[in-house]
Design an enzyme around this catalytic site. Structure first.
Site, PDB file in Angstrom:
ATOM      1  N   ILE A 168     -49.754  12.623   9.965  1.00 48.57           N
ATOM      2  CA  ILE A 168     -49.046  13.349  11.017  1.00 48.57           C
ATOM      3  C   ILE A 168     -49.142  14.819  10.625  1.00 48.57           C
ATOM      4  O   ILE A 168     -48.843  15.190   9.485  1.00 48.57           O
ATOM      5  CB  ILE A 168     -47.579  12.874  11.158  1.00 48.57           C
ATOM      6  CG1 ILE A 168     -46.831  13.659  12.250  1.00 48.57           C
ATOM      7  CG2 ILE A 168     -46.822  12.956   9.847  1.00 48.57           C
ATOM      8  CD1 ILE A 168     -45.425  13.117  12.527  1.00 48.57           C
ATOM      9  N   SER A 169     -49.617  15.656  11.547  1.00 42.90           N
ATOM     10  CA  SER A 169     -49.811  17.077  11.231  1.00 42.90           C
ATOM     11  C   SER A 169     -48.477  17.754  10.929  1.00 42.90           C
ATOM     12  O   SER A 169     -47.426  17.353  11.439  1.00 42.90           O
ATOM     13  CB  SER A 169     -50.481  17.795  12.408  1.00 42.90           C
ATOM     14  OG  SER A 169     -51.788  17.333  12.604  1.00 42.90           O
ATOM     15  N   GLN A 170     -48.542  18.805  10.117  1.00 41.47           N
ATOM     16  CA  GLN A 170     -47.324  19.557   9.801  1.00 41.47           C
ATOM     17  C   GLN A 170     -46.771  20.176  11.086  1.00 41.47           C
ATOM     18  O   GLN A 170     -47.514  20.477  12.028  1.00 41.47           O
ATOM     19  CB  GLN A 170     -47.625  20.636   8.775  1.00 41.47           C
ATOM     20  CG  GLN A 170     -48.492  21.776   9.289  1.00 41.47           C
ATOM     21  CD  GLN A 170     -49.127  22.566   8.166  1.00 41.47           C
ATOM     22  OE1 GLN A 170     -50.165  22.168   7.631  1.00 41.47           O
ATOM     23  NE2 GLN A 170     -48.508  23.676   7.805  1.00 41.47           N
TER      24      GLN A 170
END
Length: 220
Positions: free
Chosen positions: A68-70
């Site tokens: 999950i992207s920051q």
């Protein structure tokens, strides 16, 4: 919002507010994007063991060698898409993943068409968005490099994995005026790009260095 969605302690609204304050410090300006991220429970999109870290500014594993992207990258890519495109009716998302970016997008555009090559991840994402009562998303289990030609052309495209170069099929599925936000390049040397299609062709802006999982072909 039910208690599991609202969160407590490190998953509480206060923690989301701190995340949003950090995004503002990092240069995110869109009030719409900030408000949606303030009100979307990111912790439900990661495993329970990682929930207390959901609002840190780091990517987190979601299984199947995916992340999950920051929060900053989610906010930045969404803002880049909206800033140039204005109101968006049809947005193609490549890489549903756990569904967090999908959930953010779906609250800001009319309809999201989301492609995911890993079926178990897609099923998780569908469950998360169902829990949040987000219904304006269509899903397909397919190779992201093909896009979703049946619903093309799109007026926005957001890509959550990095190919060496922009797939030709995605360029062909851009409507006139369409904005695509996509990371490209080999691991360790990736650049976030914004592509705008006009009657003169494709205008490409290179924006900043990023780190994404590689864009893989096929289905799992």
């Amino acid at each position: 919002m039910n208690p599991s969605l609202q969160g407590i302690g490190m998953t509480s609204q206060r923690t989301r507010d701190r995340m949003v304050n950090r995004l503002i410090e990092q240069g995110i300006r869109s009030k719409k994007v900030l408000d949606v991220m303030r009100n979307t429970p990111r912790h439900i999109f990661v495993d329970e063991a990682l929930a207390s870290r959901a609002y840190e500014d780091n990517p987190l594993p979601i299984g199947y060698n995916q992340t999950i992207s920051q929060p900053y990258i989610v906010a930045r890519m969404t803002e880049l898409l909206l800033n140039k495109a204005g109101h968006l009716s049809k947005v193609l998302e490549i890489g549903t993943g756990c569904g967090y970016q999908t959930a953010i997008l779906a609250q800001l555009v009319d309809h999201v068409y989301s492609v995911e090559r890993i079926l178990p991840l897609q099923k998780k994402a569908k469950n998360h968005l169902f829990e949040l009562k987000i219904k304006n998303v269509s899903y397909i289990h397919n190779d992201g490099g093909w896009g979703w030609p049946e619903y093309a052309p799109f007026d926005g495209i957001l890509v959550s994995a990095a190919p060496p170069e922009i797939p030709e099929a995605l360029l062909q599925q851009m409507a006139m005026g369409c904005v695509m936000v996509i990371p490209t390049g080999e691991s360790g040397r990736q650049t976030l790009q914004r592509v705008i299609r006009s009657d003169k062709g494709y205008e490409v802006e290179e924006l900043e260095l990023v780190s994404f999982v590689p864009f893989l072909s096929g289905r799992e």
